[in-house]
Design a protein around this motif. Structure first.
Motif, PDB file in Angstrom:
ATOM      1  N   GLU A   1      45.420 -13.169 -81.737  1.00 32.77           N
ATOM      2  CA  GLU A   1      45.691 -12.347 -82.761  1.00 32.77           C
ATOM      3  C   GLU A   1      46.256 -12.747 -84.266  1.00 32.77           C
ATOM      4  O   GLU A   1      45.574 -11.997 -85.460  1.00 32.77           O
ATOM      5  N   ASN A   2      46.761 -13.812 -84.497  1.00 33.50           N
ATOM      6  CA  ASN A   2      47.356 -14.389 -85.463  1.00 33.50           C
ATOM      7  C   ASN A   2      46.926 -15.745 -85.709  1.00 33.50           C
ATOM      8  O   ASN A   2      47.580 -16.631 -86.221  1.00 33.50           O
ATOM      9  N   ARG A   3      45.789 -15.936 -85.345  1.00 30.38           N
ATOM     10  CA  ARG A   3      44.901 -17.424 -85.590  1.00 30.38           C
ATOM     11  C   ARG A   3      44.910 -17.692 -87.128  1.00 30.38           C
ATOM     12  O   ARG A   3      44.438 -16.815 -87.685  1.00 30.38           O
ATOM     13  N   PRO A   4      45.177 -18.928 -87.259  1.00 27.82           N
ATOM     14  CA  PRO A   4      44.616 -19.074 -88.694  1.00 27.82           C
ATOM     15  C   PRO A   4      43.342 -19.056 -89.177  1.00 27.82           C
ATOM     16  O   PRO A   4      42.403 -19.041 -88.338  1.00 27.82           O
ATOM     17  N   PHE A   5      43.213 -18.750 -90.467  1.00 24.89           N
ATOM     18  CA  PHE A   5      41.697 -18.303 -90.999  1.00 24.89           C
ATOM     19  C   PHE A   5      40.709 -17.169 -90.315  1.00 24.89           C
ATOM     20  O   PHE A   5      39.729 -17.448 -89.701  1.00 24.89           O
ATOM     21  N   ASN A   6      41.291 -16.210 -89.998  1.00 27.27           N
ATOM     22  CA  ASN A   6      40.809 -15.007 -89.358  1.00 27.27           C
ATOM     23  C   ASN A   6      40.114 -14.446 -90.431  1.00 27.27           C
ATOM     24  O   ASN A   6      40.643 -13.538 -91.280  1.00 27.27           O
ATOM     25  N   MET A   7      38.885 -14.636 -90.447  1.00 26.91           N
ATOM     26  CA  MET A   7      37.850 -14.156 -91.500  1.00 26.91           C
ATOM     27  C   MET A   7      37.923 -12.488 -91.472  1.00 26.91           C
ATOM     28  O   MET A   7      37.774 -11.949 -92.276  1.00 26.91           O
TER      29      MET A   7
ATOM     30  N   LEU B   1      48.279 -23.966 -95.670  1.00 31.56           N
ATOM     31  CA  LEU B   1      49.692 -24.867 -95.539  1.00 31.56           C
ATOM     32  C   LEU B   1      49.688 -25.349 -94.284  1.00 31.56           C
ATOM     33  O   LEU B   1      50.261 -26.425 -93.956  1.00 31.56           O
ATOM     34  N   THR B   2      49.582 -24.341 -93.230  1.00 32.29           N
ATOM     35  CA  THR B   2      49.690 -24.658 -91.998  1.00 32.29           C
ATOM     36  C   THR B   2      48.651 -25.753 -91.609  1.00 32.29           C
ATOM     37  O   THR B   2      49.123 -26.884 -90.802  1.00 32.29           O
ATOM     38  N   ALA B   3      47.794 -25.640 -91.887  1.00 32.16           N
ATOM     39  CA  ALA B   3      46.479 -26.670 -91.474  1.00 32.16           C
ATOM     40  C   ALA B   3      46.789 -28.123 -91.994  1.00 32.16           C
ATOM     41  O   ALA B   3      46.735 -29.310 -91.318  1.00 32.16           O
ATOM     42  N   LEU B   4      47.478 -28.190 -93.346  1.00 29.05           N
ATOM     43  CA  LEU B   4      47.646 -29.325 -93.686  1.00 29.05           C
ATOM     44  C   LEU B   4      48.825 -29.901 -93.290  1.00 29.05           C
ATOM     45  O   LEU B   4      49.115 -31.186 -93.092  1.00 29.05           O
ATOM     46  N   GLU B   5      49.821 -29.124 -93.001  1.00 27.98           N
ATOM     47  CA  GLU B   5      51.135 -29.423 -92.169  1.00 27.98           C
ATOM     48  C   GLU B   5      50.752 -30.260 -90.839  1.00 27.98           C
ATOM     49  O   GLU B   5      51.180 -31.281 -90.573  1.00 27.98           O
TER      50      GLU B   5
ATOM     51  N   PRO C   1      52.832 -31.402 -97.609  1.00 27.41           N
ATOM     52  CA  PRO C   1      51.638 -30.516 -97.373  1.00 27.41           C
ATOM     53  C   PRO C   1      51.763 -29.357 -98.494  1.00 27.41           C
ATOM     54  O   PRO C   1      50.716 -28.695 -99.053  1.00 27.41           O
ATOM     55  N   LYS C   2      53.032 -28.898 -98.691  1.00 25.99           N
ATOM     56  CA  LYS C   2      53.266 -27.748 -99.812  1.00 25.99           C
ATOM     57  C   LYS C   2      52.569 -28.230-101.270  1.00 25.99           C
ATOM     58  O   LYS C   2      51.702 -27.628-101.862  1.00 25.99           O
TER      59      LYS C   2
END
Length: 585
Positions: free
Chosen positions: A249-255, A329-333, A351-352
């Protein structure tokens, strides 16, 4: 007798009361009516006997006519007012016509009316389904492929989105099954097996505690130790990222959610429509459904400013979307943390900072692109024609594009010739001219859809300086017997150089729920050298009928297995593979 109104004593044959004047008999001589509320006969005004009888009728008729005319005016005024309140402006008519001609849904199109294509797509994504494809090579004259005649591939998948999915991939050679690969995912376990090559079903447990299982694996732990990797840190990282990835439901990059936010929050599209300038023009006849129809013209201008504003506002939305930025940000972290665990040097400050750099660069690149377009584009001036029902009949326009200091003129014209769906029959021309050269693209489409047969023919021609290229597409489908024929030809200088054709039969069809097609022949022809390749097979999609089973074979836990067990499994695969592949040598 007594008067029923005033109780006056009257002769027995009286029809009117001499005291109050009310009618009390059944005669017809009075006009005052009867009953307690009736008007006394002697109080009824008498018509002036000096006016001629004809004058009376004329005057009464006059006022009836005046009153009727007034009532008509009132009714027409109310109706006109209601119409004006509901009538569309020229801009609304033009926008509605384009939206109807190029709809998001394909209601009325053969793909929807016959097959329920959108339902099938949705079903394949979100419902319990089986689908598959099988292709075998049965003829070929292409060098190096004749040895493969009789070979093919089969892919069958089963999907239950709520808990499991599986795939069965088979490879055949010379009419003999060469190898089969079975894949499975369920209960957070991924499994793979190749029965012809191994007696094992290899399993990777992706459930809770994966990090510790990696750390404690006899083979993986040795690899981590030799590489100097902190096994505990890696275990924590794996568990955290796996938990985040499992939150669908809250996965990153939900297009899907990203574009839903764009549709809801970005006003670029609405402002673009608002910026259109539309004025009513002259009428012009067009041939629609083989009949001449007089259509209303509308002069339409799409300003350069409107196009640039649309691009700027759209890009601003994506570059300022907080959820998308947080995903980056999450992906780079995660990437930075994994680099640290693996002992790699991190070239970034943080990352920021990296995200800020990425966004700053994206903003710079976007601004440069928009500036190039701002310097290149000009207003698009069109005239749009609508039929009496408000359907799009034709549109044409001109604009200019500037590039490298040169101006290119752009002209286009599209005529929709009617049909059972908006784009069934049309002609379109696009011309670009610059520096004495002209590129012309002609498109012609013709089709039929009579609830028994569907045909579609599309021809595209591209001409530049006397050189031409293009393609022709033809398709026909018989609804009664399911016969389908399709062919795509590629042309150069009016000569066909490549052809791709399909002959098949849709022998099972339930609209929006299931479909099965026998591929009688899928053929590729090269008309340059006369070589060809022909395949046959089948393709299907249907509701899931069987249970989804794990691959057959003895469970081989890839994390718990020792190095010795891995070597034994590899030796078995080599021994079984040798006789299977000996025909290749």
């Amino acid at each position: 007798m007594n008067c029923p109104f005033c109780n006056e004593q009257l002769p027995e044959d009286s029809r009117f009361c001499s005291n109050c004047g009310n009618q009390i008999g059944s005669g017809t001589g009075g006009t005052g009516g009867s009953g307690p509320d009736a008007v006394p006969y002697y109080q009824i005004p008498q018509i002036n006997s000096s006016m001629p009888e004809g004058g009376k009728k004329k005057r009464i008729g006059k006022w009836i006519a005046v009153g009727g005319a007034a009532l008509t005016v009132v009714i027409c005024g109310v109706a006109a007012g209601a119409f004006m309140l509901n009538a569309k402006s020229p801009k609304e008519k033009v926008i509605a016509a384009f939206e109807q001609a190029f709809p998001k849904d394909k209601k009325g199109f053969p793909s929807e009316e016959i097959f329920g294509l959108s339902q099938l797509k949705e079903m394949a994504k979100n419902q319990d389904v089986e689908q598959g494809l099988e292709l075998s090579l049965n003829e070929s004259t292409i060098y190096g492929t004749t040895e493969l005649i009789g070979s093919g591939i089969r892919i069958d998948t089963k999907n239950r989105p709520s808990d499991s999915r599986a795939a069965d991939i088979g490879v055949s050679y010379g009419g003999m099954d060469l190898a089969e690969i079975q894949l499975y995912y369920g209960d957070k376990r991924f499994m793979a097996a190749a029965p012809q090559l191994s007696s094992y079903a290899f399993m990777l447990d992706l459930g809770d505690g994966l990090g510790n299982r990696l750390k404690d694996s006899p083979v993986i732990s040795e690899m981590l130790l030799d590489s100097g990797i902190d096994a505990d840190s890696l275990a924590d990282f794996v568990d955290e990222t796996l938990e985040a990835a499992s939150d669908t439901e809250n996965r990153p990059f939900n297009m899907e959610k990203l574009f839903a936010r764009y549709q809801e929050g970005c006003k670029a599209k609405a402002k673009f429509k608002e910026a259109l300038t539309v004025e009513k023009g002259e009428k012009k006849p067009f041939t629609i459904r083989k009949k001449e129809v007089k259509c209303q013209g509308y002069h339409t201008v799409i300003s350069k400013e409107a196009m640039i504003d649309f691009l700027e506002e759209s890009s601003d939305f994506f570059l300022e979307d907080e959820v998308l930025e947080e995903d980056f940000l999450t992906a780079l972290e995660w990437a930075a943390r994994l680099n640290q665990i693996l002992g790699n040097e991190i070239p970034l400050n943080s990352p920021k900072t990296a995200v800020n750099d990425v966004y700053a660069n994206a903003r710079k690149q976007t601004d440069q692109l928009i500036k190039v377009l701002d310097d290149s584009l000009e207003d698009v001036e069109m005239i749009v024609y609508l039929d009496k029902k408000g359907n799009l009949a034709a549109f044409s326009g001109t604009t200019s594009i500037y590039a490298d200091g040169e101006e290119a003129e752009v002209e286009f014209e599209v005529q929709l010739k009617g049909g059972d769906y908006p784009l069934q029959n049309l002609e379109a021309v696009l011309e670009l001219s610059a520096d004495g050269e002209r590129i012309t693209i002609d498109v012609d489409r013709q089709g039929t859809f009579d609830k028994k047969t569907v045909t579609d023919e599309i021809s595209v021609d591209v001409t530049l300086s006397g050189e031409s290229a293009g393609g022709d597409y033809k398709m026909s489908y018989e609804m009664e017997n399911g016969e389908l024929e399709a062919q795509l030809d590629i042309r150069a200088q009016r000569l066909k150089i490549l052809s791709l054709s399909l002959d098949g039969t849709i022998d099972e069809l339930e609209k929006g729920k299931s479909i099965h097609m026998e591929i009688d022949e899928l053929r590729i022809d090269s008309t340059i050298n006369g070589q060809y390749m022909a395949l046959d097979g089948e393709i299907y999609l249907k509701p899931l009928e069987d249970t989804i089973k794990e691959p057959s074979g003895q469970i081989f836990d890839v994390l718990e297995a020792s190095e010795k067990e891995w070597m034994e499994a590899a030796d078995e695969m080599m021994q079984k593979a040798e006789p299977l592949f000996e025909d290749f040598y």
